[in-house]
Structures are given as C-alpha cells and as structure tokens.
Design an enzyme around this catalytic site. Structure first.
Site, short mmCIF file in Angstrom:
data_model
loop_
_atom_site.label_atom_id
_atom_site.label_comp_id
_atom_site.label_asym_id
_atom_site.label_seq_id
_atom_site.Cartn_x
_atom_site.Cartn_y
_atom_site.Cartn_z
N TRP A 160 -86.04 -37.45 0.50
CA TRP A 160 -86.77 -36.74 -0.52
C TRP A 160 -87.43 -35.50 0.11
O TRP A 160 -88.37 -35.23 1.08
CB TRP A 160 -87.98 -37.72 -0.83
CG TRP A 160 -87.88 -38.76 -1.64
CD1 TRP A 160 -87.36 -38.89 -2.96
CD2 TRP A 160 -87.32 -39.99 -1.02
NE1 TRP A 160 -87.03 -39.98 -3.32
CE2 TRP A 160 -86.97 -40.77 -2.29
CE3 TRP A 160 -87.58 -40.64 0.15
CZ2 TRP A 160 -86.93 -42.31 -2.19
CZ3 TRP A 160 -86.96 -42.01 0.19
CH2 TRP A 160 -86.78 -42.71 -0.82
N HIS A 174 -91.21 -38.04 -6.62
CA HIS A 174 -90.77 -39.06 -7.37
C HIS A 174 -91.87 -39.82 -8.29
O HIS A 174 -92.94 -39.86 -7.76
CB HIS A 174 -89.68 -40.04 -6.91
CG HIS A 174 -90.31 -40.82 -5.64
ND1 HIS A 174 -89.57 -41.84 -5.07
CD2 HIS A 174 -91.55 -41.00 -5.15
CE1 HIS A 174 -90.38 -42.18 -3.64
NE2 HIS A 174 -91.34 -41.63 -3.88
N ARG A 200 -89.16 -31.26 -5.69
CA ARG A 200 -88.36 -31.19 -4.45
C ARG A 200 -88.08 -29.83 -3.84
O ARG A 200 -87.80 -29.15 -4.72
CB ARG A 200 -87.23 -32.15 -4.58
CG ARG A 200 -87.83 -33.82 -4.53
CD ARG A 200 -86.54 -34.74 -4.57
NE ARG A 200 -86.92 -35.90 -5.05
CZ ARG A 200 -85.96 -36.91 -5.18
NH1 ARG A 200 -84.81 -36.77 -4.92
NH2 ARG A 200 -86.48 -37.99 -5.93
N GLN A 214 -88.83 -37.49 -14.18
CA GLN A 214 -88.21 -38.86 -14.09
C GLN A 214 -89.24 -39.63 -14.85
O GLN A 214 -90.37 -39.56 -15.42
CB GLN A 214 -88.39 -39.16 -12.64
CG GLN A 214 -87.74 -38.80 -11.59
CD GLN A 214 -87.64 -39.52 -10.02
OE1 GLN A 214 -88.79 -40.17 -9.95
NE2 GLN A 214 -86.75 -39.19 -9.35
N VAL A 256 -87.12 -51.26 -2.84
CA VAL A 256 -86.64 -52.42 -3.38
C VAL A 256 -85.83 -53.27 -2.59
O VAL A 256 -85.10 -52.70 -1.49
CB VAL A 256 -86.00 -51.88 -4.74
CG1 VAL A 256 -86.86 -51.76 -5.79
CG2 VAL A 256 -85.21 -50.68 -4.28
N ALA A 310 -88.09 -52.76 -10.44
CA ALA A 310 -88.45 -51.49 -10.82
C ALA A 310 -87.19 -50.47 -10.92
O ALA A 310 -86.17 -50.93 -10.47
CB ALA A 310 -89.32 -50.87 -9.43
#
Ligand code: DAH
Length: 342
Positions: A160, A174, A200, A214, A256, A310
């Site tokens: 990122w 994000h 970003r 997003q 995740v 997610a």
C-alpha cells in the site's frame, strides 16, 4: 412682491407643478410641463438668476426655497419619465413575444456515474441486510495496518503506497481500516459495507489515481463459511456488472485466510481475450477472504466462536467496467461532455 409673498409664490409654483405632473402623464405633455416650470425663462429659474439682487439674509432663505422646489420638480419629472419608459418597454416586449416559439429547454441533471453505481451498490447490499458504516479518511496506522495483521516493518506494508502526514496519521490506503473500528463498536452478528475514499502515493495514469473509491464489506456470524462469501459476491457481480461466469483465485492479503480474488469473465470480449483483460479472458474485480483470527483478536472478538468474510471492491474500476470507460481520469474531470453520456 415682498419677500414673504415671494416665498409663498415659490411654494404655490411647486404645488402647481406637482398637480400638473399628476394630471398629464404622457410622454409629450411631461416635457412641456417640465419646460414650463424649469425651462430657461421659468419663474423659478428667473429667481435663481436674480438671486444676487436680494439682501444677503433674505438671499439665503429665498435661495433655499427655490432650490428645494427645483430639486423636487426635477425628481418628479425623472421618476415619471422612468415610469413611462418602463411602461413603453414592457408593452413593447410583450407585443414582441412570439407564442409559437418553442420554450426554453430546461437541462435535466443526473447523478454522477460513480454516485449512481454507489447508490445501486448500497441498495443491493441493504436488500441483503447489510448496513452502511463509515470510518475516518485520515486514519491511524493502527487501524489501517496493525489491527489488520500488518505489523510495523512487515514487508506487506509496502504493497500500500502510503502517504504519511507529519503528525503520524495517514490518509487511509483502503477502506479495510473500517473493519476493526466497526467490530469494536458493534457486536456480531454483523453485516456492513463501508464505502469511501482512499489515498495512495501513485503516479496518475489511465487506471490509477492518488485518490479513489472503495467499498469494503464485512460479514461476521457464528457459522459463516467460504460458500457464503462465494454466494454473496457472485450475486453482487451478477447484479452490478451482469457477469455470467466467475472464478475465485487464491491470493494473499494479511487480514484474511484464505485470501481470494474474484474474477469475472471479460465483459468486453466474452472471454476470448482483448486489451481490457490483457488477453486472459478474465478481469479481477473483488479481492476477498475469510477474516483472519488475528483481526478478530484485535477487535476483541473470539475467533473460536465467530467466523466472517471480508471484501474490498475498487469502486471506480467497477464503474469503468460497467460503462466501458477506458480512462479513470475522465470520471473525475468534471467535463460535462463526458458526464452527459451517462
Ligand atoms: N484492502 C485491500 C486493498 O485495498 C482489498 C481487500 C482484500 C479487502 C481482501 C478485503 C479483503 O476486505 O478481504 O488492496
């Protein structure tokens, strides 16, 4: 005529003028009346001309009353003149109205495509019981990284490209930053989406901007499985993009486990291969996965009891795909020639 009589006469002249103006309000008469009272040889101007002949103290009084009368008459005349001019012009333009002309077209505005698709997305998710939540755009490193299982100095942070503010905060990279914030304040079962802007450190080109949208999603309950993720996200791309074929690929995201990318068959070439899908036949649309136990721990939720999934859609890209826009910058240009096409 003695001085008192003269002053009375001036008053009478003024009153006569008022009465006459009131009687004769048409363009021609108006000028005549004016000339009578304020013309070169009018009574009032004759007095003005001979004012030096009066004694100084008297001169002052007579001068004032003549001037006062002249100013008043001048004012009445000007006002009436304006009134007549206005009446003439409005009569005029009224008679010039062509009732057969078509009316002036009123421009109908519409939502910006990003807003329109966002509204559609929110509506779709709320119909499945999701709630919209928000988080701050200027975020702490804790919520943007640490609480998402991306510790300081971990190489994953480099993915990122982050702006850092002097005060140590960061414009969020994000909307995943809203995950732990939400789980801290709301207890499961949870179904939320968090739309919002992200930032970003990117050089700008047709598919990248330093600011973009997003929509994050989070679903937490006791018995959530990967098949729930699949069902909901497949329904989403079908609904929003009309996708026919989909596939899930393994991917790595620290928050995740397992992590996945949802691809749809290229909507432009039907899977044959084209410029947009880089000749693969597939387009990546939604990164997703099952919530990592560490993230639950950061949020104070017991990962042995609760499970969840997610996802985080790059929303502008979704709009580009939906409307076949080939340059992201066009959507943010404010150019009406572009926006009117939607
Ligand atoms: N936050 C990720 C990004 O911006 C996208 C993402 C990936 C979000 C996987 C998720 C997820 O919620 O499960 O690159």
């Amino acid at each position: 005529m003695d001085n008192n009589e003269l002053i009375k006469k001036i008053e009478t002249v003024l009153n006569n003028a008022k009465a006459e103006f009131n009687e004769k309000i048409n363009e021609k008469n108006l000028d005549e009346v004016y000339k009578n009272y304020l013309g070169k040889n009018s009574f009032l101007n004759n007095i003005s001309r001979s004012i030096s002949e009066y004694e100084p103290e008297i001169r002052k009084i007579i001068g004032m009353s003549v001037n006062n009368a002249k100013i008043k008459i001048e004012e009445i005349y000007k006002n009436l003149k304006e009134q007549i001019k206005y009446e003439n012009s409005s009569n005029d333009s009224y008679s010039k109205i062509d009732l057969s002309l078509p009316g002036v077209k009123i421009t109908q505005f519409h939502k910006h495509p990003i807003t329109a698709v966002l509204d559609e997305t929110v509506e779709f998710f709320t119909s499945m019981g999701f709630e919209v939540v928000e988080g701050p755009e200027i975020e702490t490193a804790y919520y943007n990284f640490d609480a998402l299982n991306i510790p300081d100095n971990h190489p994953a942070r480099d993915v990122w490209d982050t702006f850092y503010l002097k005060n140590g905060l960061i414009p969020r990279t994000h909307t995943s930053s809203v995950q732990v914030r939400t789980m801290e304040t709301k207890k499961p079962p949870l179904r939320v989406i968090a739309p919002g802007r992200c930032y970003r450190y990117e050089s700008v080109d047709a598919t990248h901007l330093f600011m973009f949208n997003q929509v994050e999603g989070l679903f937490v309950d006791k018995n959530v499985k990967l098949s729930d993720l699949k069902g909901i996200l497949e329904a989403t791309v079908k609904h929003l993009l009309g996708a026919k074929k989909t596939r899930f690929r393994p991917a790595f995201y620290p928050f995740v486990e397992p992590g996945l990318d949802l691809d749809i068959e290229c909507v432009f070439c039907g899977g044959k291969g084209c410029n947009v899908c880089k000749f693969t036949g597939w387009i990546e649309v939604i990164p997703c996965g099952m919530v990592h136990p560490k993230v639950f721990e950061y949020a104070g939720i017991n990962p042995d009891i609760y499970k969840g999934f997610a996802f985080g859609m790059g929303f502008d890209r979704l709009v580009m795909l939906k409307y076949n826009v080939n340059d992201l910058r066009l959507l943010y240009s404010g150019n009406m020639d572009v926006l009117n096409q939607f």
